[in-house]
Design a protein around this motif. Structure first.
Motif, PDB file in Angstrom:
ATOM      1  N   VAL A   6      32.136  38.614  54.029  1.00 46.98           N
ATOM      2  CA  VAL A   6      33.605  38.553  54.000  1.00 46.98           C
ATOM      3  C   VAL A   6      34.102  37.381  54.856  1.00 46.98           C
ATOM      4  N   LYS A   7      33.578  37.293  56.060  1.00 48.17           N
ATOM      5  CA  LYS A   7      34.044  36.230  56.963  1.00 48.17           C
ATOM      6  C   LYS A   7      33.696  34.848  56.419  1.00 48.17           C
ATOM      7  N   GLY A   8      32.502  34.750  55.832  1.00 48.86           N
ATOM      8  CA  GLY A   8      32.083  33.463  55.267  1.00 48.86           C
ATOM      9  C   GLY A   8      33.018  33.019  54.149  1.00 48.86           C
ATOM     10  N   VAL A   9      33.330  33.925  53.243  1.00 48.70           N
ATOM     11  CA  VAL A   9      34.231  33.580  52.133  1.00 48.70           C
ATOM     12  C   VAL A   9      35.587  33.176  52.699  1.00 48.70           C
ATOM     13  N   GLN A  10      36.109  34.019  53.589  1.00 48.80           N
ATOM     14  CA  GLN A  10      37.495  33.820  54.029  1.00 48.80           C
ATOM     15  C   GLN A  10      37.665  32.604  54.954  1.00 48.80           C
ATOM     16  N   SER A  11      36.543  32.081  55.492  1.00 49.24           N
ATOM     17  CA  SER A  11      36.655  30.872  56.312  1.00 49.24           C
ATOM     18  C   SER A  11      37.118  29.693  55.463  1.00 49.24           C
ATOM     19  N   ASN A  12      37.107  29.875  54.147  1.00 48.82           N
ATOM     20  CA  ASN A  12      37.576  28.828  53.242  1.00 48.82           C
ATOM     21  C   ASN A  12      39.037  28.997  52.848  1.00 48.82           C
ATOM     22  N   GLY A  13      39.709  29.997  53.412  1.00 45.87           N
ATOM     23  CA  GLY A  13      41.067  30.271  52.953  1.00 45.87           C
ATOM     24  C   GLY A  13      41.054  30.902  51.567  1.00 45.87           C
ATOM     25  N   VAL A  14      39.944  31.553  51.246  1.00 45.19           N
ATOM     26  CA  VAL A  14      39.808  32.288  49.981  1.00 45.19           C
ATOM     27  C   VAL A  14      39.623  33.751  50.366  1.00 45.19           C
ATOM     28  N   ALA A  15      40.387  34.637  49.737  1.00 46.22           N
ATOM     29  CA  ALA A  15      40.277  36.060  50.077  1.00 46.22           C
ATOM     30  C   ALA A  15      39.105  36.680  49.350  1.00 46.22           C
ATOM     31  N   VAL A  16      38.434  37.624  49.991  1.00 49.03           N
ATOM     32  CA  VAL A  16      37.540  38.496  49.246  1.00 49.03           C
ATOM     33  C   VAL A  16      38.375  39.595  48.621  1.00 49.03           C
ATOM     34  N   CYS A  17      37.826  40.265  47.630  1.00 44.77           N
ATOM     35  CA  CYS A  17      38.452  41.462  47.085  1.00 44.77           C
ATOM     36  C   CYS A  17      37.309  42.477  47.020  1.00 44.77           C
ATOM     37  N   VAL A  18      37.181  43.270  48.060  1.00 44.22           N
ATOM     38  CA  VAL A  18      36.015  44.141  48.240  1.00 44.22           C
ATOM     39  C   VAL A  18      36.088  45.264  47.207  1.00 44.22           C
ATOM     40  N   LYS A  19      35.006  45.410  46.440  1.00 43.82           N
ATOM     41  CA  LYS A  19      35.102  46.355  45.332  1.00 43.82           C
ATOM     42  C   LYS A  19      33.882  47.269  45.291  1.00 43.82           C
ATOM     43  N   HIS A  20      33.962  48.404  44.625  1.00 49.86           N
ATOM     44  CA  HIS A  20      35.132  48.972  43.959  1.00 49.86           C
ATOM     45  C   HIS A  20      35.499  50.208  44.757  1.00 49.86           C
ATOM     46  N   PHE A  21      36.604  50.130  45.449  1.00 45.46           N
ATOM     47  CA  PHE A  21      37.032  51.172  46.383  1.00 45.46           C
ATOM     48  C   PHE A  21      37.547  52.375  45.606  1.00 45.46           C
ATOM     49  N   ALA A  22      36.941  53.436  45.729  1.00 49.06           N
ATOM     50  CA  ALA A  22      35.664  53.850  46.302  1.00 49.06           C
ATOM     51  C   ALA A  22      35.001  54.841  45.347  1.00 49.06           C
ATOM     52  N   LEU A  23      33.703  55.128  45.605  1.00 44.38           N
ATOM     53  CA  LEU A  23      32.955  56.136  44.857  1.00 44.38           C
ATOM     54  C   LEU A  23      32.715  55.748  43.401  1.00 44.38           C
ATOM     55  N   ASN A  24      32.673  54.456  43.144  1.00 46.34           N
ATOM     56  CA  ASN A  24      32.397  53.978  41.789  1.00 46.34           C
ATOM     57  C   ASN A  24      30.878  53.852  41.634  1.00 46.34           C
ATOM     58  N   ASN A  25      30.221  54.996  41.424  1.00 50.70           N
ATOM     59  CA  ASN A  25      28.758  54.992  41.490  1.00 50.70           C
ATOM     60  C   ASN A  25      28.060  55.173  40.162  1.00 50.70           C
ATOM     61  N   ASN A  26      28.800  55.148  39.075  1.00 52.70           N
ATOM     62  CA  ASN A  26      28.172  55.148  37.752  1.00 52.70           C
ATOM     63  C   ASN A  26      29.087  54.402  36.798  1.00 52.70           C
TER      64      ASN A  26
END
Ligand code: BGC
Length: 747
Positions: A172-192
């Protein structure tokens, strides 16, 4: 109001502002972020706010053109930057300059057990996103590996919440150091993937907090991720992308997170719950095309005119809308309106080398009983390379993570590049699996058709194997439907295309065989005892072949460790033995209905279940060999103070007792030996990867706090560290504990 004296240049979606005394606050980046947000918000009309929070095309939202607030562009994620699709359709836009570096799949990253690799990954992919003018990267995927059958395991970081958390934060920090947001997925319990829009996991709070949420919490609180993606499934009967419990109570409440929740593409089904359930941005509704007509399709989004009308007639509050707009403004200011963000780069030599480095650290040597590897090129004359995955390009395929790479080195090419004249390489196909080389209009242009019968292919492969000094078998899965692929799950744990029979025939023809399994998830290996050497290779991106050639020849000493348990059979997996995992034949009865999925195994996921039942998997979580050997000394514990901020440092000397340089990941598991509640036998709470020259010893120290000793008490809704005895277990895998040290927590 923008005064005339302010110079505003709007070019290519980027507002370049020459600040003057009259620069409005929202455009003045010397002002605090929240002040700028309030100023921008106060200038927006209701219609501008509404437009601001939903898509205007497949992957973009419009910003606020009147105020010079630019469009926000999203891109998949999570292994590279997706090629451009048309404005309104999934079809390719047919650009000629939208190829990217394809990095290894996220399971490969997890297998490095190296947080520096996660940082490098994030930084590099973020640079590519930035170069392509994307502000939101739709990744990382961090759902927990609950079953090997999940079609999207290859996009995630394995079975353990601690490993997942530690790898997520630097990404996350690596991506965002570029001024690009992460979009952390898939919140939550998307297990199948089966029935993913109608799956309703039944999970108790303890399991949720101990297993399925820690990665997301780390991303939100430590990583300070700027956006999250709400998944397709439900929880407690409500779709997760606007689930009031997950979004409002947990993410924005308990974790005090200030980012924006973006819907998965086509995950929104109604306005009212979406408004109140903590969703901030709607994307991808009617993903199969604009079924509501071309002109008004985006206005017809659930966050479009329906929402506006509801505000006008008092059904919905302006305060709720403003909260969403503030969050999207925050996302915008942090990314596309950050004038100081770097420019990024694409397909660079640095990214190529990052791809290679991550892959090399991720490949896992599962077994090497006879020392077949590394290949002894001085002695070997003829190598038989067998299997479809030796020649199949795999960057294309798998669903939304499919990429258009600038190049892809297959395993066979990689070996030929590396070995050249040192030995003869003879290739035999062995089986025909998936000949399709196309996904969503991107084509590998490989012709993999082969008219020969199965018998002919088998006969040729066995003959070639018998005539060689060494057999390298490249098989496993691929990214077609029902394999490592979005929107479908696997139908069976075993390898497809009758590969088991082929492997056994090859092993009978030549005992000097190494099986290189390319997949993003575990597979059954009924032949595991019949072959001396097995490698778990992943989808390794552009550099696949070169990476594997490096490992096989010993140019690189393998150091990956499994991020999930390699079950011997499906019933070693808690989800299958205790709970329920949807399988295709059962599905008919769920057509059009919500499908409850009881997670009866609770917190006993992966090695936690293996330990509890005393099972022996094919290969345990955390396992991975090297071409050298490491000896562990006796661990000692150093304890700081008796306060609530107690820290415990466990130190163990590790020596490279072999004759080549190598890396070892020392793993720390905690066992609560005196607990009033049922707890896993042990849980991963620390790890550290060290490089050692032959004969070298290093002291490896891992520090933990009381949080590493705690369980989640659902009744009290808090983490509890109970007084009593604990044990710190130090090992080379979850089943290879090399030393223990006891300690006590006093009241
Ligand atoms: C996937 C997401 C992806 C999105 C956009 C969805 O189908 O679930 O992971 O980011 O499409 O392509």
């Amino acid at each position: 109001m923008i005064k005339k004296s302010t110079t505003i240049l709007v070019s290519a979606g980027l507002a370049v502002i020459a600040a003057t005394a009259t620069t409005p606050v929202y455009l003045d980046d010397s002002k605090p972020l929240e002040e700028r947000i309030e100023d921008a918000l106060s200038r927006m009309t209701l219609n501008e706010k509404i437009k601001f929070i939903h898509a205007q095309s497949k992957f973009s939202s419009p910003g606020v053109p009147r105020l010079g607030i630019p469009e926000l562009w999203c891109t998949d994620g999570p292994f590279g930057i997706r090629p451009e699709v048309l404005w309104d359709h999934w079809d390719q836009a047919a650009w000629t300059n939208d190829s990217c570096t394809a990095f290894p799949s996220l399971t490969a990253l997890a297998a490095t057990w190296n947080t520096d690799m996660a940082q490098l990954y994030g930084k590099s992919i973020g640079e590519e996103a930035r170069f392509r003018n994307k502000s939101v990267l739709l990744g990382p995927g961090i759902n927990i590996y609950r079953s090997p059958l999940n079609g999207r395991n290859f996009e995630y970081l394995g079975e353990d919440p601690y490993l997942t958390s530690r790898m997520t934060v630097p990404y996350v920090k690596g991506v965002q150091s570029n001024g690009v947001a992460v979009c952390v997925k898939h919140f939550a319990l998307n297990n199948n993937e089966i029935n993913r829009h109608r799956s309703n996991p039944i999970v108790d709070d303890r399991t949720l907090y101990e297993i399925y949420l820690p990665g997301f919490k780390a991303a939100a609180t430590e990583g300070e991720a700027w956006s999250f993606m709400g998944g397709y499934n439900l929880f407690k009967g409500v779709h997760v992308c606007y689930n009031p419990y997950l979004n409002n109570e947990v993410l924005k409440g308990e974790w005090n997170w200030d980012g924006a929740v973006i819907s998965d593409w086509g995950a929104v089904h109604e306005t009212s719950t979406a408004v109140s359930g903590g969703l901030d941005m709607e994307f991808g509704t009617w993903t199969n095309g604009l079924t509501q007509g071309r002109l008004n399709a985006y206005d017809d989004y659930f966050f479009g005119k329906k929402y506006q009308q509801g505000i006008e007639d008092g059904t919905y509050s302006m305060a709720d809308l403003d909260d969403k707009v503030r969050r999207v403004l925050r996302l915008t200011f942090r990314t596309v309106m950050d004038r100081n963000r770097p420019f990024g780069s694409i397909r660079s030599d640095e990214h190529k080398s990052a791809c290679r480095q991550i892959g090399e650290e991720g490949v896992v040597l599962l077994k090497n009983d006879t020392g077949l590897l590394p290949l002894d090129l001085g002695k070997i004359r003829k190598i038989a390379v067998i299997g479809e995955n030796a020649i199949k390009m795999m960057i294309v395929g798998g669903g939304s993570s499919s990429l258009k790479a600038n190049y892809e080195i297959t395993p066979l090419e990689g070996l030929r590049n590396r070995i050249e004249d040192e030995a003869e390489i003879v290739y035999a196909r062995g089986y025909v699996g998936d000949t399709n080389g196309e996904y969503n209009g991107v084509n590998t242009n490989q012709d993999l058709t082969d008219p020969r019968s199965r018998e002919e292919l088998l006969e040729e492969a066995v003959r070639v194997a018998g005539e060689a000094d060494v057999v390298l078998y490249f098989g496993g899965l691929n990214k077609s439907n029902f394999q490592d692929n979005e929107n479908t799950d696997r139908t069976e744990f075993g390898l497809p295309y009758r590969q088991d029979e082929l492997i056994e025939a090859l092993a009978a023809a030549n005992p000097n065989i190494a099986v290189i399994n390319i997949s993003g998830t575990g597979v059954a290996m009924p032949w595991a005892d019949k072959v001396p050497t097995i490698i778990q290779a992943w989808y390794l991106g552009n550099e696949t072949g070169n990476t594997l050639a490096g490992i096989l020849t010993g140019d690189v000493n393998p150091s990956g460790k499994l991020p999930y348990t390699y079950y011997a059979s499906l019933d070693q997996c808690g989800a299958h033995r205790m709970g329920w995992y949807p399988r295709y034949p059962d599905l008919e009865q769920y057509k059009g209905k919500i499908m409850d999925i009881p997670y009866n195994e609770g917190i006993y996921v992966g090695y936690r279940f293996i330990d509890r039942k005393g099972l022996k998997p094919n290969f345990p979580f955390g396992h991975g060999l090297s071409y050298t050997k490491f000896k562990y000394g006796k661990p000692v514990i150093d304890r700081k103070s008796g306060t609530a901020d107690d820290t415990f440092t466990i130190t163990v000397p590790v020596t490279n007792v072999g004759d080549r340089k190598g890396k070892e990941t020392v793993q720390l598991y905690i066992s609560d030996t005196e607990s009033s509640v049922d707890r896993p036998l042990k849980e991963l709470k620390g790890f550290s990867k060290v490089e050692l020259a032959p004969g070298e010893t290093k002291k490896v120290s891992i520090t933990i706090g009381r949080d590493a000793l705690s369980y989640f008490d659902a009744d009290r809704h808090q983490w509890v560290c109970e007084p009593g005895e604990f044990e710190a277990l130090v090992g080379a895998s979850s089943a290879d504990i090399r030393g223990k040290v006891k300690f006590k927590i006093k009241k």
